[in-house]
Design a protein around this motif. Structure first.
Motif, PDB file in Angstrom:
ATOM      1  N   UNK A  92      -6.809  13.025 -10.940  1.00  0.00           N
ATOM      2  CA  UNK A  92      -5.674  12.111 -10.823  1.00  0.00           C
ATOM      3  C   UNK A  92      -4.788  12.214 -12.061  1.00  0.00           C
ATOM      4  N   UNK A  93      -3.486  12.239 -11.850  1.00  0.00           N
ATOM      5  CA  UNK A  93      -2.538  12.399 -12.944  1.00  0.00           C
ATOM      6  C   UNK A  93      -1.985  11.068 -13.449  1.00  0.00           C
ATOM      7  N   UNK A  94      -2.481   9.981 -12.903  1.00  0.00           N
ATOM      8  CA  UNK A  94      -2.094   8.633 -13.336  1.00  0.00           C
ATOM      9  C   UNK A  94      -3.152   7.666 -12.841  1.00  0.00           C
ATOM     10  N   UNK A  95      -3.262   6.468 -13.415  1.00  0.00           N
ATOM     11  CA  UNK A  95      -4.146   5.461 -12.835  1.00  0.00           C
ATOM     12  C   UNK A  95      -3.630   5.070 -11.440  1.00  0.00           C
ATOM     13  N   UNK A  96      -4.543   4.953 -10.486  1.00  0.00           N
ATOM     14  CA  UNK A  96      -4.146   4.655  -9.105  1.00  0.00           C
ATOM     15  C   UNK A  96      -4.946   3.470  -8.577  1.00  0.00           C
ATOM     16  N   UNK A  97      -4.242   2.465  -8.097  1.00  0.00           N
ATOM     17  CA  UNK A  97      -4.870   1.338  -7.405  1.00  0.00           C
ATOM     18  C   UNK A  97      -5.258   1.833  -6.020  1.00  0.00           C
ATOM     19  N   UNK A  98      -6.558   1.887  -5.754  1.00  0.00           N
ATOM     20  CA  UNK A  98      -7.023   2.565  -4.544  1.00  0.00           C
ATOM     21  C   UNK A  98      -7.316   1.598  -3.399  1.00  0.00           C
ATOM     22  N   UNK A  99      -8.073   0.555  -3.651  1.00  0.00           N
ATOM     23  CA  UNK A  99      -8.463  -0.398  -2.615  1.00  0.00           C
ATOM     24  C   UNK A  99      -8.222  -1.813  -3.113  1.00  0.00           C
ATOM     25  N   UNK A 100      -7.626  -2.651  -2.275  1.00  0.00           N
ATOM     26  CA  UNK A 100      -7.481  -4.080  -2.558  1.00  0.00           C
ATOM     27  C   UNK A 100      -7.970  -4.842  -1.339  1.00  0.00           C
ATOM     28  N   UNK A 101      -8.911  -5.751  -1.546  1.00  0.00           N
ATOM     29  CA  UNK A 101      -9.425  -6.550  -0.446  1.00  0.00           C
ATOM     30  C   UNK A 101      -9.504  -8.019  -0.854  1.00  0.00           C
ATOM     31  N   UNK A 102      -8.987  -8.885   0.000  1.00  0.00           N
ATOM     32  CA  UNK A 102      -9.120 -10.336  -0.140  1.00  0.00           C
ATOM     33  C   UNK A 102      -9.679 -10.863   1.169  1.00  0.00           C
ATOM     34  N   UNK A 103     -10.721 -11.679   1.085  1.00  0.00           N
ATOM     35  CA  UNK A 103     -11.310 -12.239   2.296  1.00  0.00           C
ATOM     36  C   UNK A 103     -10.271 -13.050   3.069  1.00  0.00           C
ATOM     37  N   UNK A 104     -10.348 -12.989   4.392  1.00  0.00           N
ATOM     38  CA  UNK A 104      -9.340 -13.630   5.228  1.00  0.00           C
ATOM     39  C   UNK A 104      -9.169 -15.115   4.918  1.00  0.00           C
ATOM     40  N   UNK A 105     -10.277 -15.788   4.675  1.00  0.00           N
ATOM     41  CA  UNK A 105     -10.216 -17.226   4.424  1.00  0.00           C
ATOM     42  C   UNK A 105      -9.570 -17.562   3.084  1.00  0.00           C
ATOM     43  N   UNK A 106      -9.330 -16.551   2.251  1.00  0.00           N
ATOM     44  CA  UNK A 106      -8.748 -16.768   0.930  1.00  0.00           C
ATOM     45  C   UNK A 106      -7.367 -16.139   0.811  1.00  0.00           C
ATOM     46  N   UNK A 107      -6.821 -15.667   1.898  1.00  0.00           N
ATOM     47  CA  UNK A 107      -5.509 -15.032   1.832  1.00  0.00           C
ATOM     48  C   UNK A 107      -4.389 -16.068   1.793  1.00  0.00           C
TER      49      UNK A 107
END
Length: 268
Positions: free
Chosen positions: A171-186
């Motif tokens: 990777x040539x830069x830092x990459x945000x790959x996965x973001x998860x928030x539980x449905x009840x907390x969205x």
């Protein structure tokens, strides 16, 4: 105390204890152990109602734990065998430690187990959402804790880290790959909080990436974040690995050009 609050456990010890338990269960003349979950009926624990769960992607050492499932439905997970006892899934993602709050780096095996559960068990995707792939055992990540429970996480591909195990590309830069928030907390700003934390974690990097494809909910979070933070508009790009110049597209520009499908239901 909950499993994540116990003293650190080695995965070899976890596997060994699980194997011994399974052998003892199979050798009993009559199965008479039961598990009562708050959300399910009483389940008899037999060898036929237990399966192994592999925690990490492409794991050569096969770090696995025992999972209890309803009769005839191995796709479900009711409980996990940890520290010599069966724990319902909701208790495995909880903590009694008051200092475990907000965004904290994932370091222990139990914390990686919680990531796995949020990713693969607790938050099964709807038809409109994509199932995240399993993560590697060394994935850089942070868990988000609220009110004594894990409510989300995000993972990062660091600059210079390998994109895969076969091409040698990095990777040539830092990459945000996965973001998860539980449905009840969205819809509480938690996705926005994680994006802001990611950006603030690399103050010296001129360009930061977010893995393609961006979901509609992630686009909504980016739009909100970039509306509030003009200084990041020339900094955030959607990227394909490894993130070469031809694999970068400015997110704010794409939003202005209406190149994304937007939604009113945000991830955070």
């Amino acid at each position: 105390m909950f499993p994540v609050d116990f003293p650190l456990v080695e995965e070899t010890d976890l596997r060994s204890a699980s194997e011994q338990y399974l052998l003892s269960l199979e050798s009993r003349p009559k199965d008479n152990e039961w598990f009562q979950s708050p959300k399910t009926s009483k389940l008899e624990i037999t060898a036929n109602s237990i399966k192994w769960l592999q925690l990490f992607e492409d794991d050569q050492t096969k770090c696995s734990i025992l999972a209890l499932h309803p009769p005839g439905d191995p796709s479900q997970v009711v409980a996990l065998y940890l520290h010599g006892s069966w724990w319902c899934v909701n208790d495995v993602i909880r903590t009694s430690c008051e200092s475990r709050t907000d965004l904290l780096p994932v370091q222990s095996l139990m914390e990686r187990l919680i990531m796995f559960l949020l990713n693969q068990v607790v938050e099964m995707p709807s038809q409109e959402e994509t199932l995240f792939s399993m993560h590697t055992r060394t994935e850089s990540a942070k868990l988000l804790w609220r009110d004594g429970q894990a409510v989300g996480f995000y993972t990062v591909k660091h600059k210079g880290s390998l994109c895969d195990s076969w091409s040698g590309r990095c990777y040539q830069m830092p990459v945000l790959d996965t973001v998860l928030v539980r449905r009840s907390w969205r819809r509480r700003g938690l996705g926005l909080k994680m994006l802001a934390d990611f950006c603030s974690s690399f103050p010296s990097e001129e360009v930061l990436g977010i893995s393609v494809p961006l979901s509609a909910s992630m686009v909504a979070v980016c739009r909100h974040f970039l509306h509030l933070n003009e200084d990041h508009r020339d900094r955030l790009y959607e990227v394909e690995a490894p993130g070469a110049w031809t694999q970068q597209r400015n997110i704010w520009l794409n939003i202005q050009l209406s190149r994304y499908l937007l939604t009113v239901d945000e991830v955070g």
